[in-house]
Design an enzyme around this catalytic site. Sequence first.
Site, PDB file in Angstrom:
ATOM      1  N   SER A 149       1.066  -1.297  -0.253  1.00  0.00           N
ATOM      2  CA  SER A 149      -0.075   0.035   0.089  1.00  0.00           C
ATOM      3  C   SER A 149       1.358   1.503   0.176  1.00  0.00           C
ATOM      4  O   SER A 149       2.425   1.123   0.521  1.00  0.00           O
ATOM      5  CB  SER A 149      -1.196   0.258   1.323  1.00  0.00           C
ATOM      6  OG  SER A 149      -1.571   0.920   1.603  1.00  0.00           O
ATOM      7  N   TYR A 162      -3.741  -0.454  10.046  1.00  0.00           N
ATOM      8  CA  TYR A 162      -2.681  -0.572   8.945  1.00  0.00           C
ATOM      9  C   TYR A 162      -1.557  -0.284   8.450  1.00  0.00           C
ATOM     10  O   TYR A 162      -1.453  -1.592   7.919  1.00  0.00           O
ATOM     11  CB  TYR A 162      -4.486  -0.262   7.645  1.00  0.00           C
ATOM     12  CG  TYR A 162      -4.443  -0.323   6.490  1.00  0.00           C
ATOM     13  CD1 TYR A 162      -5.176  -1.710   5.689  1.00  0.00           C
ATOM     14  CD2 TYR A 162      -3.669   0.517   5.549  1.00  0.00           C
ATOM     15  CE1 TYR A 162      -4.891  -1.566   4.786  1.00  0.00           C
ATOM     16  CE2 TYR A 162      -3.857   0.085   3.890  1.00  0.00           C
ATOM     17  CZ  TYR A 162      -4.682  -1.377   3.391  1.00  0.00           C
ATOM     18  OH  TYR A 162      -4.625  -1.159   2.165  1.00  0.00           O
TER      19      TYR A 162
END
Length: 258
Positions: A149, A162
């Site tokens: 990500s 996350y």
Amino acid sequence: MAGILDKFRLDGKIAMVTGASRGLGRAIALGFAEAGADLVLVSRGKEALEETAKMVNSVGKKAWVFPFDLFEIEVIPKWFEDVIKEVERIDILANIAGTIYREKAMDFPLEQWDRVLKLNLTTTFVLSQQFARHCIQDGRKGKIINIASLLSEAARASIPAYAASKGGIRQLTKALAVEWAKDGINVNAIGPGYFETELTKPLVEDEKFTEWVKLRTPLGRWGKPEELVGTAVFLASESSDFITGQVIYVDGGWLANL
């Protein structure tokens, strides 16, 4: 002799894709099928997986549907063995399944921290471990594709778990690539930017946030799931045989922008 474009094909390969019931996972599964692979589809929702399977079948490829809760980490080794017994082998593993929880760090619940790290990072490791063991025992090469990500490199408030999990994916990808290179297993990751999926729908519908995404991203828009497919097919194919331990960011220029 095969031409250069033939090396991007996945004919004769079998790919396992987790999170294949929707979003990025479904798009990547369909991309693999169009490139010639048969698919092992994994997610919790059987009905949605069967919809993906029909799409795979529509391009002439075979699909096996395996509804499974990837939070059940202790069961994964036995479950993976059962999958192999049915499909005989897996050549490509795409770890796409993931989750997110949004809350300020000061108030972030520990149970949600554990949940996000468990699915995003630990499950990815355990599945990769089982896949590598399977390939090495059979003396075959393999390809692993993880989902990193922008949060593997940068950070935003309110998603500490996350960010930690995706930073971990970046380093896990490197660690496994180094260790398994001698065994012919390539391990790489894709780092998506801001993509429109079911997971990001609340953010897409937030006008203020979408405006920030457009201003921050040089290409000026959200990404579409199908725009991740080319990179995934490349990393799964013979054309990427000398690439391992890398994270390729598909982000519309986000990380390049100050």
